[in-house]
Design a protein around this motif. Sequence first.
Motif, short mmCIF file in Angstrom:
data_model
loop_
_atom_site.label_atom_id
_atom_site.label_comp_id
_atom_site.label_asym_id
_atom_site.label_seq_id
_atom_site.Cartn_x
_atom_site.Cartn_y
_atom_site.Cartn_z
N ARG A 24 7.78 25.87 -28.45
CA ARG A 24 6.87 25.68 -29.63
C ARG A 24 6.36 24.05 -29.60
NH1 ARG A 24 11.39 28.09 -33.84
NH2 ARG A 24 11.19 30.37 -33.12
N ALA A 25 5.36 23.55 -30.36
CA ALA A 25 4.88 22.53 -30.28
C ALA A 25 5.92 21.54 -30.98
CB ALA A 25 3.68 22.71 -31.14
N GLY A 26 6.57 20.46 -30.49
CA GLY A 26 7.53 19.82 -30.86
C GLY A 26 6.94 18.65 -31.97
N ALA A 27 8.01 18.14 -32.40
CA ALA A 27 7.69 16.79 -33.51
C ALA A 27 6.68 15.89 -32.88
CB ALA A 27 8.90 16.45 -34.05
N LEU A 28 5.89 15.27 -33.51
CA LEU A 28 4.99 14.23 -32.78
C LEU A 28 5.97 12.93 -32.47
CD1 LEU A 28 1.77 14.65 -34.61
CD2 LEU A 28 2.46 15.92 -32.56
N PRO A 29 5.75 12.15 -31.55
CA PRO A 29 6.37 11.18 -31.34
C PRO A 29 6.51 10.04 -32.55
CG PRO A 29 4.50 10.90 -29.97
CD PRO A 29 4.57 12.28 -30.60
N GLU A 30 7.27 9.23 -32.85
CA GLU A 30 7.11 8.00 -34.03
C GLU A 30 6.18 7.35 -33.79
OE1 GLU A 30 9.06 7.89 -36.74
OE2 GLU A 30 10.12 9.72 -36.11
N ALA A 40 -1.64 3.07 -34.17
CA ALA A 40 -2.96 3.94 -34.17
C ALA A 40 -2.61 4.92 -33.13
CB ALA A 40 -4.12 3.24 -33.82
N VAL A 41 -1.95 4.59 -31.92
CA VAL A 41 -2.16 5.55 -30.85
C VAL A 41 -0.41 5.45 -30.48
CG1 VAL A 41 -2.73 5.58 -28.20
CG2 VAL A 41 -4.25 4.64 -29.97
N VAL A 42 0.03 6.65 -30.00
CA VAL A 42 1.36 6.76 -29.64
C VAL A 42 1.45 7.78 -28.09
CG1 VAL A 42 2.68 6.12 -31.56
CG2 VAL A 42 2.08 8.55 -31.24
N ALA A 43 2.12 7.36 -27.40
CA ALA A 43 1.94 8.24 -26.11
C ALA A 43 3.34 8.38 -25.49
CB ALA A 43 1.15 7.45 -24.96
N GLU A 63 -5.33 14.60 -30.26
CA GLU A 63 -4.38 14.70 -29.23
C GLU A 63 -5.30 14.38 -27.97
OE1 GLU A 63 -0.89 17.58 -27.06
OE2 GLU A 63 -2.67 18.38 -28.54
N LEU A 64 -4.49 13.77 -27.03
CA LEU A 64 -5.40 13.53 -25.57
C LEU A 64 -4.23 13.81 -24.62
CD1 LEU A 64 -7.45 12.72 -23.49
CD2 LEU A 64 -6.77 10.33 -23.64
N VAL A 65 -4.39 14.94 -23.89
CA VAL A 65 -3.44 15.29 -23.14
C VAL A 65 -3.93 15.40 -21.72
CG1 VAL A 65 -4.08 17.85 -23.23
CG2 VAL A 65 -1.63 17.32 -22.48
N TRP A 66 -3.14 15.12 -20.77
CA TRP A 66 -3.41 15.00 -19.20
C TRP A 66 -2.40 15.33 -18.37
CZ3 TRP A 66 -2.58 10.73 -21.84
CH2 TRP A 66 -2.02 9.60 -21.31
N VAL A 67 -2.44 15.78 -16.99
CA VAL A 67 -1.56 16.07 -16.20
C VAL A 67 -1.68 15.42 -14.86
CG1 VAL A 67 -0.85 18.10 -17.17
CG2 VAL A 67 -2.69 18.08 -15.48
N ARG A 68 -0.71 15.30 -14.21
CA ARG A 68 -0.68 14.76 -12.78
C ARG A 68 0.11 15.46 -11.98
NH1 ARG A 68 0.80 8.49 -13.42
NH2 ARG A 68 -0.86 7.62 -14.75
N GLY A 69 -0.27 16.11 -10.72
CA GLY A 69 0.41 16.94 -9.81
C GLY A 69 0.31 18.31 -10.41
N GLY A 70 -0.88 18.74 -11.07
CA GLY A 70 -0.93 20.12 -11.56
C GLY A 70 -2.15 20.19 -12.18
N THR A 71 -1.98 21.35 -13.36
CA THR A 71 -3.20 21.80 -14.26
C THR A 71 -2.62 22.11 -15.52
OG1 THR A 71 -3.40 23.96 -13.36
CG2 THR A 71 -4.72 22.18 -12.37
N PHE A 107 3.34 16.06 -17.09
CA PHE A 107 2.50 16.09 -18.67
C PHE A 107 2.66 14.94 -19.62
CE2 PHE A 107 2.26 17.73 -22.92
CZ PHE A 107 1.12 18.79 -22.67
N HIS A 108 1.36 14.44 -19.70
CA HIS A 108 1.22 13.18 -20.62
C HIS A 108 0.47 13.64 -21.89
CE1 HIS A 108 1.87 10.42 -17.42
NE2 HIS A 108 1.72 11.33 -16.59
N ASP A 109 1.09 13.02 -22.82
CA ASP A 109 0.32 13.25 -24.39
C ASP A 109 0.16 11.75 -24.78
OD1 ASP A 109 -0.19 15.64 -25.49
OD2 ASP A 109 1.84 16.08 -26.01
N ALA A 110 -1.04 11.60 -25.58
CA ALA A 110 -1.19 10.55 -26.39
C ALA A 110 -1.58 11.10 -27.81
CB ALA A 110 -2.19 9.54 -25.91
N PHE A 111 -1.21 10.62 -29.00
CA PHE A 111 -1.82 10.85 -30.14
C PHE A 111 -2.17 9.79 -31.07
CE2 PHE A 111 1.68 14.00 -29.00
CZ PHE A 111 1.25 15.05 -29.45
#
Length: 293
Positions: A24-30, A40-43, A63-71, A107-111
């Motif tokens: 499930r989509a978890g809680a967003l980072p503080e 303004a930006v948390v990652a 949300e900006l999401v990106w990955v390394r070593g996969g898709t 898996f990387h996320d930035a909000f």
Amino acid sequence: MVRASRGEMTPGMWRREAGTVMRRAGALPERSGASGASSAVVAEFRVVPAPTEWPPHAHHLHELVWVRGGTLTSRVGDRVFTVFEGHGLWMPAGVVHAGRATGGARFHDAFFAPDRTPIAFGEPKAIEMTPLLTSLLTHLARTDLDEAARLRAESVVFDVIRPSEHQLALRLPGDPRIDAIAEALLDDPADGRSLEDWARELGSSDRTVTRAFRRTTGLSFAQWRQMLRVHRALMLLSDGWDVTSVSESLGYAQPSTFIAAFRRVMGTTPGAFFGATDPVSGRTPEPLSPEIS
């Protein structure tokens, strides 16, 4: 090569691999940093140890999401986006989306807070993850930054974030006359039935099928199938498959034909595309805790 066993079909995406973890989509980072000020930006970032899917959900932040070593594959309405090394996917706040990451991907996320983000992408958009942008967002993942340092980094992020030249989105038809074709090819991209075969099987005409694909996807049947196969190839190549195995899996008679098709869509060969090394190093992410679907 040992291939993953075929499992349950994921609606509008790809066949779900055995062992896929559903999250499930978890809680967003503080959004508060070391100073207690709102950011303004948390990652954040972590390793996805197994193929992982997120069911449809939305966030109140961009949300900006990106990955390394996969898709990462994301379904947004009638489009399927494939995010690969060096690129990210911008998801505007409130847009419902589902996602799938290949096993072992970082898996990387930035909000981004909409009220404090002076950039506007009104729809999902592939973003070029340059070394500078990636380094800045990795920097912003730290929790010990003071307010001044965070504001400086955020302002540069807003200056350098740009759409990618590769907007690799596959539009699904959404037309009952041809949806069976799309579903069959999503299930098995190697299905080699011709336009004439499909028209005959569906009790339709070649012209009707051709017009339906053009109207709903902007592509001919052959172009749409080629694009779909490249989406799938990106996932397999990121999983470590060699070109010959990918070519066979996708129904090409020989690797050279697959390489030519890949070049037509991506502008380069699979070997050149995946030959670049990651220019950015960072901390080793912590693995996600496993969840069983």
